[in-house]
Design a protein around this motif. Structure first.
Motif, short mmCIF file in Angstrom:
data_model
loop_
_atom_site.label_atom_id
_atom_site.label_comp_id
_atom_site.label_asym_id
_atom_site.label_seq_id
_atom_site.Cartn_x
_atom_site.Cartn_y
_atom_site.Cartn_z
N TYR A 73 -5.65 10.83 3.25
CA TYR A 73 -5.27 10.08 2.05
C TYR A 73 -4.81 8.71 2.53
O TYR A 73 -3.93 8.60 3.37
N ARG A 74 -5.46 7.66 2.02
CA ARG A 74 -5.20 6.30 2.53
C ARG A 74 -4.24 5.53 1.63
O ARG A 74 -4.34 5.62 0.41
N LEU A 75 -3.36 4.77 2.26
CA LEU A 75 -2.43 3.91 1.52
C LEU A 75 -2.46 2.53 2.12
O LEU A 75 -2.55 2.40 3.35
N ASP A 76 -2.40 1.51 1.31
CA ASP A 76 -2.22 0.18 1.89
C ASP A 76 -0.95 -0.46 1.36
O ASP A 76 -0.64 -0.40 0.17
N ILE A 80 -1.00 -3.47 5.85
CA ILE A 80 -0.73 -2.33 6.73
C ILE A 80 -1.35 -1.09 6.09
O ILE A 80 -1.20 -0.88 4.88
N TYR A 81 -2.02 -0.29 6.89
CA TYR A 81 -2.78 0.83 6.36
C TYR A 81 -2.27 2.14 6.94
O TYR A 81 -2.25 2.32 8.16
N LEU A 82 -1.86 3.04 6.04
CA LEU A 82 -1.31 4.32 6.46
C LEU A 82 -2.27 5.44 6.07
O LEU A 82 -2.94 5.37 5.05
N TYR A 83 -2.29 6.46 6.93
CA TYR A 83 -3.18 7.59 6.70
C TYR A 83 -2.36 8.88 6.72
O TYR A 83 -1.73 9.19 7.73
N ILE A 84 -2.36 9.57 5.59
CA ILE A 84 -1.69 10.88 5.53
C ILE A 84 -2.79 11.93 5.66
O ILE A 84 -3.84 11.81 5.02
N ASP A 85 -2.54 12.95 6.48
CA ASP A 85 -3.62 13.87 6.85
C ASP A 85 -4.35 14.50 5.67
O ASP A 85 -5.58 14.54 5.66
N ASP A 97 1.28 15.89 5.92
CA ASP A 97 1.01 15.28 7.21
C ASP A 97 1.37 16.29 8.30
O ASP A 97 2.46 16.85 8.29
N LYS A 118 8.64 6.53 7.26
CA LYS A 118 7.48 5.63 7.08
C LYS A 118 6.82 5.86 5.72
O LYS A 118 6.62 4.91 4.95
N TYR A 119 6.51 7.12 5.42
CA TYR A 119 5.80 7.38 4.17
C TYR A 119 6.70 7.22 2.94
O TYR A 119 6.26 6.75 1.90
N LEU A 126 5.17 1.19 -3.09
CA LEU A 126 3.99 1.28 -3.95
C LEU A 126 4.36 1.74 -5.36
O LEU A 126 3.77 1.28 -6.34
N GLU A 128 3.52 4.23 -6.88
CA GLU A 128 2.42 4.84 -7.64
C GLU A 128 1.99 6.19 -7.08
O GLU A 128 1.09 6.82 -7.61
#
Lengths: 174, 88
Positions: A73-76, A80-85, A97, A118-119, A126, A128
């Protein structure tokens, strides 16, 4: 020109129309890129250790009736770009995650806390993301955390998903 | 590792970063003439570079990695020797 280049890269003629070419560039919308890449004869890479654990967790979640909505699951957050598993669904939607124990217990706890902060910070910024986040770990990793008062305190307040690789049981600790 | 293999692994590595779903739309840009490989994000009218690398003299030069999942680590796990990955 375009065909031979794409053949070289992807080996799949049928997907050429998915590509836009501007001079020397190939610009691919990600979905088309993924389909092309998935059908290509690109040398398969050996999965990362974490990827194997993730595949195992996905299997256990499926056994328990959960469906994978996104991996990852991608977040920007600006640039900066975060990836949750994982983003999974059963009755509700949940973000997961995975953390793999491979260091000392204190470092493991530190990694969990860092990931959580971090998340949560990203979610606040965000505003949202509605799905709750859980940090997943094997049962034996969770037991290691709970063996020490200090690491217990560190992860207090963090939502944890514990899974058993033998019995496929899962426990949600909100 | 030869250049063609580096290129294939580099392109394959975008699969993870562009996959899944989320709050931005990813695009992959392949500039073969300059051996440059880019992943862009688009959200509404905002476009940013997420990942950017160039292959120079049989080495992958990472120019940009704005993710929390280190690209370098993924490339090494895919078999690229550490000495063939450099940061600009």
């Amino acid at each position: 020109m375009q065909e031979s280049r794409q053949n070289r890269l992807y080996g799949n003629k049928a997907l050429h129309r998915k590509v836009t070419e501007f001079g020397d560039f190939l610009i691919l919308k990600a979905n088309a890129f993924r389909r092309m890449n998935g059908s290509a004869s690109i040398t398969r890479r050996s999965p990362m250790a974490d990827d194997k654990d993730l595949a195992l967790l996905v299997n256990i979640l499926k056994v328990n009736g959960w469906q994978v909505k996104a991996r990852p699951y991608r977040l920007d957050i600006d640039d900066i770009y975060l990836y949750i598993d994982l983003w999974v669904e059963k009755i509700s939607l949940v973000l997961i995650d995975l953390k793999t124990y491979h260091k000392s217990t204190v470092e493991f706890a530190e990694e969990i806390v860092g990931t959580w902060i971090k998340y949560q910070t990203a979610f606040e910024l965000l505003g949202e993301v509605k799905s709750p986040l859980f940090i997943a770990m094997r049962q034996e990793s969770y037991q290691k955390l709970m063996e020490h008062r200090f690491t217990q305190e560190l992860v207090k307040g963090i939502s944890i998903l514990v899974y058993n690789v033998e019995t496929h049981e899962i426990e949600w600790i909100p | 590792m030869d250049k063609e293999t580096l290129k294939k692994i580099l392109i394959a590595s975008f699969d993870y970063y562009a996959g899944g779903s989320g709050n931005f739309e990813p695009y992959v840009v392949i500039d073969e003439a300059r051996d440059t490989y880019i992943m862009l994000s688009r959200q509404k009218d905002k476009v940013n570079v997420v990942l950017m690398a160039q292959i120079v003299e049989n080495q992958i030069r990472i120019i940009r990695d704005q993710t929390d999942r280190p690209w370098e680590k993924r490339l090494m796990n895919a078999g690229i020797p550490a000495e063939q990955i450099i940061w600009e």
